[in-house]
Design an enzyme around this catalytic site. Structure first.
Site, PDB file in Angstrom:
ATOM      1  N   ASP A   1       0.880  -1.244   0.095  1.00  0.00           N
ATOM      2  CA  ASP A   1      -0.035  -0.174   0.028  1.00  0.00           C
ATOM      3  C   ASP A   1       0.830   1.220  -0.028  1.00  0.00           C
ATOM      4  OD1 ASP A   1      -2.307   1.646   0.381  1.00  0.00           O
ATOM      5  OD2 ASP A   1      -2.078   1.494   2.463  1.00  0.00           O
TER       6      ASP A   1
ATOM      7  N   ASP B   1      -0.432   4.988   0.955  1.00  0.00           N
ATOM      8  CA  ASP B   1      -0.766   5.717   1.969  1.00  0.00           C
ATOM      9  C   ASP B   1      -0.857   5.151   3.387  1.00  0.00           C
ATOM     10  OD1 ASP B   1      -1.562   8.018   0.237  1.00  0.00           O
ATOM     11  OD2 ASP B   1      -3.098   6.599  -0.507  1.00  0.00           O
TER      12      ASP B   1
END
Length: 192
Positions: free
Chosen positions: A9, A11
């Site tokens: 991922d 963020d």
């Protein structure tokens, strides 16, 4: 033998989105919310009356372009990429205006990754990597393979997945003496 795959991922795993969002939120609302106050929650859950302000900030041109990189992330991802096929898997559908900024950020900070390995999606349940490193319990719950939770203020109360607290721990989890790479490839310690 094909390499195993890791989805990562962006963020709150590679980039410190909350730090900037919190700063901008406090500026826009004349608030003084601190990171400590966010333990176990997100700003939008803590202050639902400010949903519009949060949406506006996240949709600002350039918001995702200059996010700070978490310590050691670039170096560790580069190392992981030697042993695994690494994909960046970001839920860009949450903020569709973020595509260009996120793409530019990834090209700047991770030029060693093939842009064909950037996956902009919504629900990460569609991702078929062997592992997914994510801070979002909802995304890890929908993922069908091995989830690894990257610790963040909002997920302190979750313990369903192995949890890593920084990028050095990610490196140890995947490449350390008892790491996933050695477990699955039965290599001796001189290989890494």
């Amino acid at each position: 033998m094909a390499k195993q795959t890791i989805g990562i991922d962006m963020d709150e795993v590679l980039a410190d989105t909350i730090k900037k969002l919190l700063r901008r939120f406090n500026e826009e609302t004349s608030s003084n919310v601190t990171m400590d106050e966010l333990k176990g929650t997100k700003i939008r859950n803590m202050m639902p009356e400010h949903q519009g302000v949060l949406t506006q900030i996240l949709r600002e041109d350039g918001f995702f372009r200059d996010l700070e990189v978490f310590n050691d992330a670039i170096e560790v991802v580069k190392k992981l990429n030697e042993y695994y096929d690494v994909y960046i898997v970001t839920a860009a559908m949450d903020v569709p205006t973020s595509f260009a900024d996120k793409y530019a950020w990834l090209r700047e900070h991770m030029p060693y990754l093939d842009p064909q390995h950037f996956v902009f999606c919504g629900d990460k349940g569609i991702v078929n990597t062997d592992y997914l490193i994510d801070d979002n319990p909802k995304q890890l719950a929908s993922f069908n393979n091995h989830g690894v939770m990257y610790a963040a203020e909002h997920n302190v109360d979750y313990d369903e997945w192995p949890k890593v607290y920084n990028w050095k721990e990610v490196e140890t989890y995947f490449l350390g003496e008892n790491g996933e790479y050695k477990k699955h490839n039965k290599v001796n310690s001189e290989t890494i």
